[in-house]
Design a protein around this motif. Structure first.
Motif, short mmCIF file in Angstrom:
data_model
loop_
_atom_site.label_atom_id
_atom_site.label_comp_id
_atom_site.label_asym_id
_atom_site.label_seq_id
_atom_site.Cartn_x
_atom_site.Cartn_y
_atom_site.Cartn_z
N LEU A 146 -8.76 16.45 -5.41
CA LEU A 146 -9.86 15.77 -6.13
C LEU A 146 -11.23 16.26 -5.69
CD1 LEU A 146 -8.34 12.20 -5.99
CD2 LEU A 146 -8.36 13.74 -7.93
N ASN A 199 -13.46 6.44 -3.07
CA ASN A 199 -14.26 7.65 -3.22
C ASN A 199 -14.29 8.24 -4.62
OD1 ASN A 199 -15.23 8.25 -0.41
ND2 ASN A 199 -13.05 7.93 -0.06
N THR A 200 -13.65 7.59 -5.58
CA THR A 200 -13.72 8.05 -6.96
C THR A 200 -13.85 6.83 -7.87
OG1 THR A 200 -11.36 7.94 -7.52
CG2 THR A 200 -12.13 9.96 -6.43
N ARG A 201 -14.11 7.12 -9.14
CA ARG A 201 -14.12 6.06 -10.15
C ARG A 201 -12.85 6.12 -11.00
NH1 ARG A 201 -20.05 7.25 -12.41
NH2 ARG A 201 -18.83 9.02 -13.10
N ASN A 251 -19.26 11.37 -1.62
CA ASN A 251 -17.84 11.10 -1.46
C ASN A 251 -17.00 12.36 -1.52
OD1 ASN A 251 -17.68 11.81 -4.15
ND2 ASN A 251 -17.32 9.74 -4.89
N LEU A 306 -15.40 15.61 -9.61
CA LEU A 306 -14.75 15.25 -10.87
C LEU A 306 -15.78 14.98 -11.95
CD1 LEU A 306 -12.17 12.70 -9.46
CD2 LEU A 306 -11.67 14.98 -10.30
N ALA A 340 -16.00 13.99 -4.03
CA ALA A 340 -15.27 14.17 -5.28
C ALA A 340 -16.03 15.10 -6.21
CB ALA A 340 -15.04 12.82 -5.95
N TYR A 385 -16.30 12.67 -14.72
CA TYR A 385 -15.74 11.38 -15.16
C TYR A 385 -15.77 11.21 -16.68
CZ TYR A 385 -15.47 10.19 -10.28
OH TYR A 385 -15.14 10.19 -8.94
#
Length: 175
Positions: free
Chosen positions: A172, A75-77, A32, A36, A34, A38
């Motif tokens: 992001l 595309n992110t959580r 995705n 990040l 991203a 999490y």
């Protein structure tokens, strides 16, 4: 015979070196885009993106905002919130411009370019140095024989998708 042995040894060494390189390298790729952690980032606030352009096409704001929120959700959580968040994405649509392109020999434009510009302020409240204050633009050309009203919705959707992709990758996606 000696040439064959040298060739076999060379191939064996090449395979061995390649294997060592592959084993020692750690490739990390997220489909995705991203980038990040999490464990650190759990929430994001996405503000409205009002139109501040001279030319205004009212449905553009909703089209852009929906595309941005959908993309982040897919595309992110990250949990999208209405207030205090780990990340903030704010901005405004600052440009909606039409310019003639591909002028013909009779001084008429055969193509027209629709350009949309968005100013974005991205704030990382967890880590200093990740903030971004940047302007993004994307455009699509269309045949000047077509009425803008006939192609406007489709062009705004296409341009919004491109802008969201650029914004996501710069914020992001951390590219």
């Amino acid at each position: 015979m000696i040439l064959n042995k040298k060739l076999n040894i060379t191939l064996l060494l090449t395979c061995l070196i390649s294997t060592v390189i592959v084993i020692s390298c750690r490739i990390s790729y997220k489909f995705n885009g991203a980038a990040l952690d999490y464990n650190v980032y759990k929430t994001i606030y996405v503000s409205d993106f009002p139109i501040r352009a001279v030319l205004v096409y009212p449905p553009l704001q909703q089209t852009f905002e929906n595309e941005l929120l959908d993309y982040i959700t897919r595309n992110t959580r990250l949990q999208v919130t209405d207030g205090n968040s780990d990340l903030m994405l704010e901005g405004e649509i600052t440009g909606y411009n039409l310019t003639p392109q591909a002028v013909t020999e009779n001084a008429y434009a055969s193509m027209t370019r629709l350009t949309i510009t968005v100013k974005v302020k991205y704030t990382d409240l967890k880590q200093d140095g990740n903030d971004i204050d940047q302007t993004f633009s994307a455009y699509r050309d269309f045949d000047s024989s077509e009425m803008l009203t006939d192609v406007q919705d489709e062009l705004c959707e296409q341009i919004s998708k491109e802008l969201v992709d650029l914004i996501f990758n710069s914020t992001l996606g951390n590219w």
